[in-house]
Design an enzyme around this catalytic site. Structure first.
Site, PDB file in Angstrom:
ATOM      1  N   ASP A   1      13.281   4.326  -4.181  1.00  0.00           N
ATOM      2  CA  ASP A   1      12.781   3.337  -3.221  1.00  0.00           C
ATOM      3  C   ASP A   1      13.664   2.102  -3.160  1.00  0.00           C
ATOM      4  O   ASP A   1      13.992   1.591  -2.096  1.00  0.00           O
ATOM      5  CB  ASP A   1      11.348   2.928  -3.582  1.00  0.00           C
ATOM      6  CG  ASP A   1      10.347   4.010  -3.209  1.00  0.00           C
ATOM      7  OD1 ASP A   1      10.755   4.955  -2.509  1.00  0.00           O
ATOM      8  OD2 ASP A   1       9.187   3.912  -3.617  1.00  0.00           O
TER       9      ASP A   1
ATOM     10  N   ASP B   1      15.717   0.590  -0.010  1.00  0.00           N
ATOM     11  CA  ASP B   1      15.527  -0.796   0.446  1.00  0.00           C
ATOM     12  C   ASP B   1      16.837  -1.571   0.474  1.00  0.00           C
ATOM     13  O   ASP B   1      17.046  -2.419   1.339  1.00  0.00           O
ATOM     14  CB  ASP B   1      14.513  -1.516  -0.442  1.00  0.00           C
ATOM     15  CG  ASP B   1      13.103  -1.007  -0.214  1.00  0.00           C
ATOM     16  OD1 ASP B   1      12.840  -0.510   0.885  1.00  0.00           O
ATOM     17  OD2 ASP B   1      12.282  -1.091  -1.128  1.00  0.00           O
TER      18      ASP B   1
ATOM     19  N   SER C   1       4.635   0.669   8.896  1.00  0.00           N
ATOM     20  CA  SER C   1       4.863   0.827   7.466  1.00  0.00           C
ATOM     21  C   SER C   1       4.717  -0.537   6.796  1.00  0.00           C
ATOM     22  O   SER C   1       4.294  -1.505   7.431  1.00  0.00           O
ATOM     23  CB  SER C   1       6.267   1.389   7.252  1.00  0.00           C
ATOM     24  OG  SER C   1       6.486   1.678   5.901  1.00  0.00           O
ATOM     25  N   LEU C   2       5.085  -0.629   5.513  1.00  0.00           N
ATOM     26  CA  LEU C   2       5.042  -1.906   4.785  1.00  0.00           C
ATOM     27  C   LEU C   2       6.417  -2.216   4.217  1.00  0.00           C
ATOM     28  O   LEU C   2       7.141  -1.306   3.809  1.00  0.00           O
ATOM     29  CB  LEU C   2       4.043  -1.837   3.623  1.00  0.00           C
ATOM     30  CG  LEU C   2       2.551  -1.902   3.951  1.00  0.00           C
ATOM     31  CD1 LEU C   2       1.743  -1.586   2.713  1.00  0.00           C
ATOM     32  CD2 LEU C   2       2.153  -3.260   4.504  1.00  0.00           C
TER      33      LEU C   2
ATOM     34  N   LYS D   1      -2.014   0.401  -4.192  1.00  0.00           N
ATOM     35  CA  LYS D   1      -1.198   1.226  -3.272  1.00  0.00           C
ATOM     36  C   LYS D   1      -1.239   2.676  -3.763  1.00  0.00           C
ATOM     37  O   LYS D   1      -0.602   3.024  -4.748  1.00  0.00           O
ATOM     38  CB  LYS D   1       0.239   0.717  -3.208  1.00  0.00           C
ATOM     39  CG  LYS D   1       1.060   1.398  -2.125  1.00  0.00           C
ATOM     40  CD  LYS D   1       2.447   0.821  -2.034  1.00  0.00           C
ATOM     41  CE  LYS D   1       3.201   1.464  -0.864  1.00  0.00           C
ATOM     42  NZ  LYS D   1       3.298   2.924  -0.972  1.00  0.00           N
TER      43      LYS D   1
ATOM     44  N   ARG E   1       0.861   9.494   9.979  1.00  0.00           N
ATOM     45  CA  ARG E   1       1.563   8.322  10.525  1.00  0.00           C
ATOM     46  C   ARG E   1       2.636   8.742  11.523  1.00  0.00           C
ATOM     47  O   ARG E   1       2.817   8.118  12.553  1.00  0.00           O
ATOM     48  CB  ARG E   1       2.198   7.503   9.402  1.00  0.00           C
ATOM     49  CG  ARG E   1       3.033   6.340   9.962  1.00  0.00           C
ATOM     50  CD  ARG E   1       3.726   5.556   8.871  1.00  0.00           C
ATOM     51  NE  ARG E   1       2.837   4.567   8.301  1.00  0.00           N
ATOM     52  CZ  ARG E   1       2.552   4.447   7.016  1.00  0.00           C
ATOM     53  NH1 ARG E   1       3.075   5.281   6.162  1.00  0.00           N
ATOM     54  NH2 ARG E   1       1.746   3.505   6.585  1.00  0.00           N
TER      55      ARG E   1
ATOM     56  N   LYS F   1      -2.080  -8.711   1.024  1.00  0.00           N
ATOM     57  CA  LYS F   1      -2.281  -9.028   2.439  1.00  0.00           C
ATOM     58  C   LYS F   1      -2.881 -10.422   2.573  1.00  0.00           C
ATOM     59  O   LYS F   1      -3.698 -10.829   1.742  1.00  0.00           O
ATOM     60  CB  LYS F   1      -3.255  -8.025   3.093  1.00  0.00           C
ATOM     61  CG  LYS F   1      -2.806  -6.580   3.039  1.00  0.00           C
ATOM     62  CD  LYS F   1      -3.900  -5.662   3.573  1.00  0.00           C
ATOM     63  CE  LYS F   1      -3.492  -4.210   3.477  1.00  0.00           C
ATOM     64  NZ  LYS F   1      -4.595  -3.300   3.863  1.00  0.00           N
TER      65      LYS F   1
ATOM     66  N   LYS G   1       5.841  -2.949  -5.524  1.00  0.00           N
ATOM     67  CA  LYS G   1       5.861  -1.648  -6.188  1.00  0.00           C
ATOM     68  C   LYS G   1       6.171  -1.758  -7.672  1.00  0.00           C
ATOM     69  O   LYS G   1       6.889  -2.658  -8.102  1.00  0.00           O
ATOM     70  CB  LYS G   1       6.877  -0.722  -5.506  1.00  0.00           C
ATOM     71  CG  LYS G   1       6.413  -0.220  -4.145  1.00  0.00           C
ATOM     72  CD  LYS G   1       7.252   0.959  -3.712  1.00  0.00           C
ATOM     73  CE  LYS G   1       6.676   1.618  -2.483  1.00  0.00           C
ATOM     74  NZ  LYS G   1       7.426   2.820  -2.108  1.00  0.00           N
TER      75      LYS G   1
END
Length: 690
Positions: A54, A58, A105-106, A137, A158, A311, A335
């Site tokens: 991940d 990113d 997405s986030l 999550k 999605r 959030k 994460k």
């Protein structure tokens, strides 16, 4: 004075030339980055088989954003920084469905510094005194449920954020998802967003029972994904193993909410399951403590989580911050670091690849990370051994994130672990053929013996029979190893000359299987020029390079008589590849093997393509499934006829070939007035140009 003016103009000209060079350099860099990211998106969103961490993904996105911001005129609405998922063909039977509100997405962060810098600090500059809703999550599959007048009428994945795959048939079999809402005063339309997952207990139960013919699943996310997309009459009990938690809503009418907490409570009132671990905090330190608590105790939860989601609680303030094309600005996924396990390094084996490069493989005591047993990891080259200062007997940390190849991250230095350590001896001789190893300036070891080295020969023969080369059935890795070890096969020509007498010398090889091998070899009489080039195993030459080279040279004779200058002039072929080709065709042994291969097979050349055929140089896209031909063979035949295959629909597309259950490409083709033909028409044209 004239000299000064001349000097001024020369400097100005050089400056302009440098700017042009810089523009082209960064343009190519951006294009290559987009391609790389799209490839990872395809593997994650379509194949469900990610092969990148991940944080690495990113980093690529961040790098692309940075370059696009530096050169805004190179921005593209189809860039990965603008898209949510993967705009690719569906690999399943499932039909498409539009989300009423895009399912974004986030954005992700992996440390406190980035959380503050990329999320909390920018928000605080715009809005003061905020409450945050902190949620878990879940490591599952995001879905969108649509309730109309309280009744569940559709369910979708999605997808690309706008269009998902309709999975309503299988969703209706999951007990935790209500078919009708409870309570009173339902909204006329309500999109419920949430995550499908499988608990650790049910995952273990599934693999123990195996449900007769179902495969052994490797991790919980892939399991949930696999069950959701089942298209056969399967035991309904398998769907009872899945769970669902909602984390929010998409489209809703009649009802308005003031905050995220209120949304979740209303969903619970309607009978929708929500997580009991959601908390509201206004303090940055409490958010960090929430994260640290679940990071430490996640293994105690009945299901897998890979982080927390933060959030802004107030809906009005969410709307002030808004969205990007990719994700909301008011939410962030924080994460967990990748799962790590401590284990003992037992040995290092040096493996020889097809091109002679030596790769160290570390073997250690088996560890289980995210449901997968791991007992070895690739060390890439000897530089990694030096960097980690590895020794046999070391206690090492194994890291695995995103279900990809494991990696040794570091050695644990502890007084308890100081005993029984042995230095790793870097080989000077090839472990297979005992020839002296060479070393590049980058410390890469390689064996120069070529096909005289048995391990290189084995790896090369596996490449030779692969689908993208000669595509010979029944000649697997184990059989090739035995043939080479017994000195029954010394090159590719020997492989094509296999007969009953030779194969009978291999233990445990029955007559039926021998006949299948011989029949497969007998059927291999022709091969396209690009596949023949790929089968030669020339370093740096992939399937795409071979395709461009086959179109450029058109015949093998032209290819073998080329020079370095001509090779460097070919579009999409770099200097490194050109040099590798030139070195290969300069060796007599390679030319002799090619000549002997030509005695056994016939090459189909691009030059034989009739320019009058319907498909010649047409830019073609394919969608859907086909009754009488596989996608692979369809593409193969089209390429032989000179077609250019594109994965995406654009204004430049000439033709869309349509199968059953097409993707959104069909809608786009209709909008752009692109010509569409079906499978029957394609076959009639194939017969015409046979």
């Amino acid at each position: 004075m004239e000299k000064k003016n001349l000097k001024f103009y020369i400097i100005k000209l050089l400056d302009i030339l440098y700017k042009i060079y810089k523009l082209f350099y960064f343009k190519n860099k951006i294009i290559n980055l987009r391609r790389e990211i799209l490839n990872y998106n395809y593997k994650y969103h379509v194949l469900n088989n990610s092969n990148i961490l991940d944080y690495q993904y990113d980093k690529l996105i961040f790098k692309l954003k940075k370059l696009e911001n530096l050169y805004p005129y190179l921005k593209n609405k189809y860039s990965s920084t603008k898209l949510v998922g993967a705009r690719y063909k569906s690999l399943t039977f499932l039909k498409k469905i539009y989300h009423k509100i895009p399912m974004l997405s986030l954005n992700n962060v992996f440390n406190e510094q980035d959380l503050f810098k990329k999320f909390l600090f920018p928000i605080n500059k715009i809005i003061k005194k905020l409450n945050f809703c902190c949620e878990l999550k879940f490591d599952g599959i995001a879905i969108n449920l649509l309730y109309k007048n309280g009744i569940l009428i559709s369910a979708a994945t999605r997808g690309d954020g706008i269009i998902g795959e309709n999975i309503i048939k299988n969703i209706l079999k999951i007990k935790s998802i209500p078919h009708t809402l409870k309570g009173k005063n339902f909204p006329k339309n309500l999109e419920v967003r949430g995550e499908i997952f499988i608990t650790k207990k049910n995952f273990k139960k599934l693999n123990q029972q195996r449900f007769d013919k179902y495969k052994l699943f490797s991790n919980t996310r892939n399991t949930a994904y696999g069950i959701l997309k089942m298209n056969k009459n399967v035991d309904k009990k398998i769907f009872n193993l899945l769970n669902f938690y909602s984390y929010g809503i998409g489209f809703i009418d009649q009802i308005k909410f003031s905050n995220q907490q209120e949304i979740l409570l209303k969903l619970e009132y309607f009978g929708i399951p929500i997580s009991k671990y959601t908390r509201i905090y206004s303090s940055y330190y409490k958010i960090i403590n929430f994260y640290k608590y679940f990071k430490k105790n996640r293994n105690l939860l009945p299901y897998n989580i890979d982080g927390i989601v933060i959030k802004i609680n107030d809906v009005k303030k969410q709307n002030i911050l808004g969205y990007t094309n990719h994700a909301p600005k008011w939410a962030m996924a924080y994460k967990f670091p990748s799962q790590e396990k401590l284990t003992l390094l037992k040995k290092i084996i040096f493996q020889i690849g097809r091109t002679g490069v030596i790769t160290p493989i570390a073997y250690f005591n088996t560890v289980n990370i995210n449901g997968v047993n791991i007992n070895f990891a690739t060390l890439y080259n000897i530089n990694e051994i030096i960097r980690l200062n590895l020794k046999i007997g070391d206690h090492i940390i194994i890291q695995r994130c995103g279900d990809v190849i494991p990696k040794i991250t570091n050695v644990v230095i502890n007084k308890k672990f100081l005993k029984r350590k042995t230095n790793i001896l870097i080989p000077t001789l090839c472990p297979s053929c005992n020839s002296i190893l060479k070393k590049t300036t980058n410390n890469i070891l390689y064996c120069k013996s070529g096909l005289f080295c048995k391990d290189q020969l084995k790896a090369y023969l596996k490449h030779f029979v692969s689908r993208d080369a000669f595509n010979i059935y029944y000649l697997g890795e184990k059989l090739i190893n035995k043939l080479v070890d017994k000195n029954l096969v010394k090159n590719t020509v020997d492989l094509l000359n296999l007969n009953n007498h030779i194969l009978s010398k291999i233990d445990n090889l029955g007559n039926k299987f021998i006949n299948k091998i011989l029949q497969s070899l007998k059927n291999k009489k022709t091969i396209t020029f690009n596949k023949f080039l790929f089968s030669l195993g020339i370093p740096e030459m992939g399937t795409i390079s071979c395709y461009y080279i086959s179109l450029f040279f058109k015949t093998l004779e032209n290819f073998l008589n080329t020079n370095l200058i001509e090779l460097c002039s070919i579009k999409n072929i770099g200097k490194k590849t050109s040099l590798s080709i030139f070195n290969f065709i300069s060796k007599k042994d390679n030319i002799n093997i090619i000549k002997n291969l030509l005695k056994k097979i016939k090459i189909i050349y691009p030059i034989k393509i009739s320019k009058k055929n319907y498909f010649y140089q047409k830019k073609i896209t394919i969608t859907g499934k086909f009754m009488f031909i596989t996608r692979y063979n369809l593409v193969k035949k089209l390429k032989i006829l000179g077609a250019v295959i594109h994965t995406q629909i654009s204004k430049k597309t000439d033709l869309l070939i349509l199968g059953t259950n097409p993707s959104s490409k069909l809608l786009k083709a209709n909008k752009l007035n692109i010509k569409i033909i079906n499978e029957n028409k394609v076959f009639s044209l194939f017969q015409k140009y046979k």
